[in-house]
Motif scaffolding. Structure first.
Motif, PDB file in Angstrom:
ATOM      1  N   HIS A 129       0.821  -1.209   0.000  1.00  0.00           N
ATOM      2  CA  HIS A 129       0.000   0.000   0.000  1.00  0.00           C
ATOM      3  C   HIS A 129       0.862   1.269   0.000  1.00  0.00           C
ATOM      4  N   HIS A 130       2.044   1.209   0.589  1.00  0.00           N
ATOM      5  CA  HIS A 130       2.959   2.350   0.510  1.00  0.00           C
ATOM      6  C   HIS A 130       3.550   2.468  -0.892  1.00  0.00           C
ATOM      7  N   ALA A 131       3.790   1.351  -1.534  1.00  0.00           N
ATOM      8  CA  ALA A 131       4.348   1.359  -2.886  1.00  0.00           C
ATOM      9  C   ALA A 131       3.358   1.921  -3.897  1.00  0.00           C
ATOM     10  N   ILE A 132       2.072   1.934  -3.568  1.00  0.00           N
ATOM     11  CA  ILE A 132       1.057   2.519  -4.445  1.00  0.00           C
ATOM     12  C   ILE A 132       0.788   3.964  -4.064  1.00  0.00           C
TER      13      ILE A 132
ATOM     14  N   PRO B 188       3.942   7.034  -4.757  1.00  0.00           N
ATOM     15  CA  PRO B 188       4.048   7.580  -6.113  1.00  0.00           C
ATOM     16  C   PRO B 188       2.774   8.295  -6.569  1.00  0.00           C
ATOM     17  N   LEU B 189       1.610   7.814  -6.135  1.00  0.00           N
ATOM     18  CA  LEU B 189       0.353   8.460  -6.490  1.00  0.00           C
ATOM     19  C   LEU B 189       0.279   9.856  -5.878  1.00  0.00           C
ATOM     20  N   LEU B 190       0.683   9.992  -4.641  1.00  0.00           N
ATOM     21  CA  LEU B 190       0.699  11.296  -3.978  1.00  0.00           C
ATOM     22  C   LEU B 190       1.677  12.250  -4.663  1.00  0.00           C
TER      23      LEU B 190
END
Length: 53
Positions: A18-21, A24-26
């Motif tokens: 969930h951090h890996a998604i 980068p989205l933020l």
């Protein structure tokens, strides 16, 4: 990681999924917001300078 056992030390070098998604989205949302804000202010200032000519 599908090819490495669950307890392997390599897992400590990678963030959870969930951090890996989310990170980068933020970053992408923040960057696009900054770019479009800059373009918007340039367009408004350009239109205002034409009004005074």
């Amino acid at each position: 990681m599908p090819f490495v056992d669950e307890g392997h030390f390599l897992h400590s070098y990678f963030p959870e999924w969930h951090h890996a998604i989310r990170i980068p989205l933020l970053i992408m949302i923040t960057g696009l917001t900054a770019i479009f804000t800059f373009l918007g202010t340039v367009m408004v200032k350009s239109k205002q300078s034409r009004k005074w000519d």
